[in-house]
Design a protein around this motif. Structure first.
Motif, PDB file in Angstrom:
ATOM      1  N   GLY A 148      46.673 -18.409 -48.172  1.00  0.00           N
ATOM      2  CA  GLY A 148      47.998 -18.290 -48.744  1.00  0.00           C
ATOM      3  C   GLY A 148      48.725 -17.077 -48.191  1.00  0.00           C
ATOM      4  O   GLY A 148      48.363 -15.938 -48.514  1.00  0.00           O
ATOM      5  N   ASP A 149      49.725 -17.313 -47.358  1.00  0.00           N
ATOM      6  CA  ASP A 149      50.495 -16.195 -46.810  1.00  0.00           C
ATOM      7  C   ASP A 149      51.261 -15.454 -47.899  1.00  0.00           C
ATOM      8  O   ASP A 149      51.549 -14.259 -47.757  1.00  0.00           O
ATOM      9  N   HIS A 150      51.591 -16.136 -48.994  1.00  0.00           N
ATOM     10  CA  HIS A 150      52.399 -15.524 -50.046  1.00  0.00           C
ATOM     11  C   HIS A 150      51.651 -14.444 -50.811  1.00  0.00           C
ATOM     12  O   HIS A 150      52.260 -13.514 -51.333  1.00  0.00           O
ATOM     13  N   ASP A 151      50.319 -14.560 -50.876  1.00  0.00           N
ATOM     14  CA  ASP A 151      49.544 -13.552 -51.613  1.00  0.00           C
ATOM     15  C   ASP A 151      48.350 -13.035 -50.826  1.00  0.00           C
ATOM     16  O   ASP A 151      47.540 -12.274 -51.350  1.00  0.00           O
ATOM     17  N   ALA A 152      48.255 -13.424 -49.564  1.00  0.00           N
ATOM     18  CA  ALA A 152      47.198 -12.946 -48.670  1.00  0.00           C
ATOM     19  C   ALA A 152      45.804 -13.154 -49.266  1.00  0.00           C
ATOM     20  O   ALA A 152      44.984 -12.246 -49.319  1.00  0.00           O
ATOM     21  N   ARG A 153      45.571 -14.389 -49.699  1.00  0.00           N
ATOM     22  CA  ARG A 153      44.263 -14.736 -50.252  1.00  0.00           C
ATOM     23  C   ARG A 153      43.932 -16.179 -49.893  1.00  0.00           C
ATOM     24  O   ARG A 153      44.816 -16.992 -49.614  1.00  0.00           O
ATOM     25  N   TRP A 154      42.621 -16.470 -49.922  1.00  0.00           N
ATOM     26  CA  TRP A 154      42.167 -17.843 -49.762  1.00  0.00           C
ATOM     27  C   TRP A 154      42.246 -18.562 -51.100  1.00  0.00           C
ATOM     28  O   TRP A 154      41.956 -17.974 -52.149  1.00  0.00           O
ATOM     29  N   HIS A 155      42.617 -19.821 -51.058  1.00  0.00           N
ATOM     30  CA  HIS A 155      42.717 -20.635 -52.269  1.00  0.00           C
ATOM     31  C   HIS A 155      41.902 -21.913 -52.074  1.00  0.00           C
ATOM     32  O   HIS A 155      42.117 -22.652 -51.103  1.00  0.00           O
ATOM     33  N   LYS A 156      40.997 -22.181 -52.990  1.00  0.00           N
ATOM     34  CA  LYS A 156      40.204 -23.401 -52.903  1.00  0.00           C
ATOM     35  C   LYS A 156      41.102 -24.622 -53.066  1.00  0.00           C
ATOM     36  O   LYS A 156      42.090 -24.596 -53.795  1.00  0.00           O
ATOM     37  N   ARG A 157      40.729 -25.696 -52.383  1.00  0.00           N
ATOM     38  CA  ARG A 157      41.513 -26.925 -52.396  1.00  0.00           C
ATOM     39  C   ARG A 157      40.633 -28.129 -52.671  1.00  0.00           C
ATOM     40  O   ARG A 157      39.450 -28.129 -52.356  1.00  0.00           O
ATOM     41  N   VAL A 158      41.248 -29.161 -53.240  1.00  0.00           N
ATOM     42  CA  VAL A 158      40.570 -30.452 -53.378  1.00  0.00           C
ATOM     43  C   VAL A 158      40.748 -31.246 -52.089  1.00  0.00           C
ATOM     44  O   VAL A 158      39.813 -31.882 -51.612  1.00  0.00           O
TER      45      VAL A 158
ATOM     46  N   ALA B 278      31.949 -21.033 -37.727  1.00  0.00           N
ATOM     47  CA  ALA B 278      33.182 -20.328 -37.379  1.00  0.00           C
ATOM     48  C   ALA B 278      34.228 -20.429 -38.481  1.00  0.00           C
ATOM     49  O   ALA B 278      35.120 -19.581 -38.580  1.00  0.00           O
ATOM     50  N   ALA B 279      34.131 -21.457 -39.338  1.00  0.00           N
ATOM     51  CA  ALA B 279      35.118 -21.674 -40.403  1.00  0.00           C
ATOM     52  C   ALA B 279      34.736 -21.008 -41.721  1.00  0.00           C
ATOM     53  O   ALA B 279      35.469 -21.119 -42.710  1.00  0.00           O
ATOM     54  N   ARG B 280      33.621 -20.308 -41.754  1.00  0.00           N
ATOM     55  CA  ARG B 280      33.195 -19.661 -42.996  1.00  0.00           C
ATOM     56  C   ARG B 280      34.204 -18.590 -43.445  1.00  0.00           C
ATOM     57  O   ARG B 280      34.618 -17.745 -42.658  1.00  0.00           O
ATOM     58  N   VAL B 281      34.571 -18.647 -44.707  1.00  0.00           N
ATOM     59  CA  VAL B 281      35.434 -17.613 -45.278  1.00  0.00           C
ATOM     60  C   VAL B 281      34.573 -16.393 -45.588  1.00  0.00           C
ATOM     61  O   VAL B 281      33.571 -16.498 -46.292  1.00  0.00           O
ATOM     62  N   ARG B 282      34.980 -15.241 -45.082  1.00  0.00           N
ATOM     63  CA  ARG B 282      34.180 -14.029 -45.248  1.00  0.00           C
ATOM     64  C   ARG B 282      34.370 -13.392 -46.616  1.00  0.00           C
ATOM     65  O   ARG B 282      33.416 -12.963 -47.254  1.00  0.00           O
ATOM     66  N   SER B 283      35.620 -13.298 -47.043  1.00  0.00           N
ATOM     67  CA  SER B 283      35.918 -12.733 -48.358  1.00  0.00           C
ATOM     68  C   SER B 283      37.270 -13.255 -48.803  1.00  0.00           C
ATOM     69  O   SER B 283      38.070 -13.698 -47.960  1.00  0.00           O
ATOM     70  N   PRO B 284      37.560 -13.237 -50.110  1.00  0.00           N
ATOM     71  CA  PRO B 284      38.803 -13.840 -50.605  1.00  0.00           C
ATOM     72  C   PRO B 284      40.071 -13.286 -49.982  1.00  0.00           C
ATOM     73  O   PRO B 284      41.053 -14.014 -49.839  1.00  0.00           O
ATOM     74  N   GLY B 285      40.081 -12.018 -49.610  1.00  0.00           N
ATOM     75  CA  GLY B 285      41.296 -11.412 -49.098  1.00  0.00           C
ATOM     76  C   GLY B 285      41.274 -11.105 -47.616  1.00  0.00           C
ATOM     77  O   GLY B 285      42.126 -10.367 -47.127  1.00  0.00           O
ATOM     78  N   GLU B 286      40.340 -11.689 -46.880  1.00  0.00           N
ATOM     79  CA  GLU B 286      40.238 -11.441 -45.443  1.00  0.00           C
ATOM     80  C   GLU B 286      40.598 -12.709 -44.682  1.00  0.00           C
ATOM     81  O   GLU B 286      39.934 -13.731 -44.816  1.00  0.00           O
ATOM     82  N   ARG B 287      41.664 -12.639 -43.882  1.00  0.00           N
ATOM     83  CA  ARG B 287      42.156 -13.818 -43.179  1.00  0.00           C
ATOM     84  C   ARG B 287      41.184 -14.292 -42.106  1.00  0.00           C
ATOM     85  O   ARG B 287      41.013 -15.498 -41.900  1.00  0.00           O
ATOM     86  N   GLU B 288      40.558 -13.367 -41.407  1.00  0.00           N
ATOM     87  CA  GLU B 288      39.657 -13.754 -40.334  1.00  0.00           C
ATOM     88  C   GLU B 288      38.422 -14.445 -40.899  1.00  0.00           C
ATOM     89  O   GLU B 288      37.861 -14.024 -41.918  1.00  0.00           O
ATOM     90  N   THR B 289      38.011 -15.504 -40.240  1.00  0.00           N
ATOM     91  CA  THR B 289      36.854 -16.273 -40.701  1.00  0.00           C
ATOM     92  C   THR B 289      35.753 -16.234 -39.656  1.00  0.00           C
ATOM     93  O   THR B 289      35.953 -15.800 -38.528  1.00  0.00           O
ATOM     94  N   GLY B 290      34.591 -16.702 -40.052  1.00  0.00           N
ATOM     95  CA  GLY B 290      33.555 -17.005 -39.090  1.00  0.00           C
ATOM     96  C   GLY B 290      32.400 -16.047 -39.032  1.00  0.00           C
ATOM     97  O   GLY B 290      32.535 -14.835 -39.221  1.00  0.00           O
ATOM     98  N   ASN B 291      31.268 -16.643 -38.804  1.00  0.00           N
ATOM     99  CA  ASN B 291      30.031 -15.920 -38.525  1.00  0.00           C
ATOM    100  C   ASN B 291      29.233 -16.828 -37.592  1.00  0.00           C
ATOM    101  O   ASN B 291      28.565 -17.751 -38.037  1.00  0.00           O
ATOM    102  N   THR B 292      29.374 -16.590 -36.303  1.00  0.00           N
ATOM    103  CA  THR B 292      28.733 -17.471 -35.331  1.00  0.00           C
ATOM    104  C   THR B 292      27.419 -16.890 -34.810  1.00  0.00           C
ATOM    105  O   THR B 292      26.943 -17.287 -33.744  1.00  0.00           O
ATOM    106  N   MET B 293      26.856 -15.955 -35.558  1.00  0.00           N
ATOM    107  CA  MET B 293      25.537 -15.459 -35.195  1.00  0.00           C
ATOM    108  C   MET B 293      24.537 -16.608 -35.296  1.00  0.00           C
ATOM    109  O   MET B 293      24.747 -17.584 -36.029  1.00  0.00           O
TER     110      MET B 293
END
Length: 256
Positions: free
Chosen positions: A127-137, A54-69
């Motif tokens: 990131g709400d400021h640029d509507a993208r996912w950002h990798k983190r340590v 459910a926590a899988r990031v689908r694409s860099p610019g898509e807020r919704e996550t998950g693939n529970t198939m």
């Protein structure tokens, strides 16, 4: 809030040495640190596979996550059982932290017991400021998640690294060997399985404990171990060079 106990969880598929991190951390916070086995094996249950899916990031610019198939959940089950097979997937770090909290023993969820999970998966925050996912340590909280792959992937490398990688891909159809990039690209950066990994992760483990005790996520001073570096050169300066801490945090944790 005073943290009375710290548990660090191993990431056995990585070069991260949890025992060395425990020893370093204990010296700076006055003991009270232990090492535990891999979190996903010791505290996980079947629901965690679904949480990862459910926590899988689908694409860099898509807020919704998950693939529970079913196929995605089965993949996560296999990855938990055989972690060396996992890779190539990015996860919502905050969603994983919430799922991990549910997997903690009920009596250990208080903020006086910090849990630091060394994880062999790549994590990100939105990131709400640029509507993208950002990798983190690191995603601090209870528990805190410290991503070993994030150490290599989240802070940006020199621009020449990406140009050389792209050039090599055009010529050969694949990514160049790491040693080629190291030899041909100027600047300092960490690469997968870098021998400096353990030393670089020490500050992030401390940041996780520091957050629970003080509510301060990171330090604004670039050379401090508690600095949240966005570039590899800054990460190396903060984690691998002296002094370890800015004056304020040196008073708290020693060094200077």
């Amino acid at each position: 809030m005073s943290v009375e106990r710290v548990s660090i969880y191993r990431a056995p598929t990585t070069v991260a040495d949890a025992d060395a991190i425990e020893e370093w951390l204990a010296e700076r916070i006055g003991g009270r640190v232990e090492v535990r086995d891999r979190f996903l094996r010791t505290d996980g249950d079947d629901s965690l596979a679904e949480a990862f899916a459910a926590a899988r990031v689908r694409s860099p610019g898509e807020r919704e996550t998950g693939n529970t198939m079913l196929g995605a959940v089965r993949y996560e089950e296999r990855a938990m059982a055989e972690p060396e097979r996992a890779g190539g997937v990015l996860y919502d770090g905050i969603a994983l932290r919430l799922a991990f909290n549910d997997a903690l023993p009920v009596g250990e969820r208080g903020l006086d017991h910090a849990h630091v999970v060394l994880l062999d998966r790549a994590i990100a925050t939105w990131g709400d400021h640029d509507a993208r996912w950002h990798k983190r340590v690191v995603v601090p909280g209870q528990p805190s998640i410290v991503s070993v792959p994030g150490l290599y992937e989240a802070p940006a490398k020199p621009e020449a690294y990406y140009r050389e990688k792209e050039r090599h891909a055009l010529l050969s159809g694949g990514a160049p060997p790491r040693e080629v990039l190291e030899n041909e690209v100027e600047g300092e950066f960490l690469i997968a399985s870098d021998p400096r990994t353990t030393d670089a992760l020490k500050g992030y483990a401390l940041a996780a404990v520091h957050f629970l005790e003080t509510g301060e996520a990171f330090c604004p001073e670039e050379g401090c171990r508690l600095y949240d570096a966005h570039y590899q050169e800054d990460l190396i300066e903060a984690q691998l060079r002296e002094p370890e801490f800015c004056p304020d945090h040196a008073d708290r944790y020693g060094g200077g």
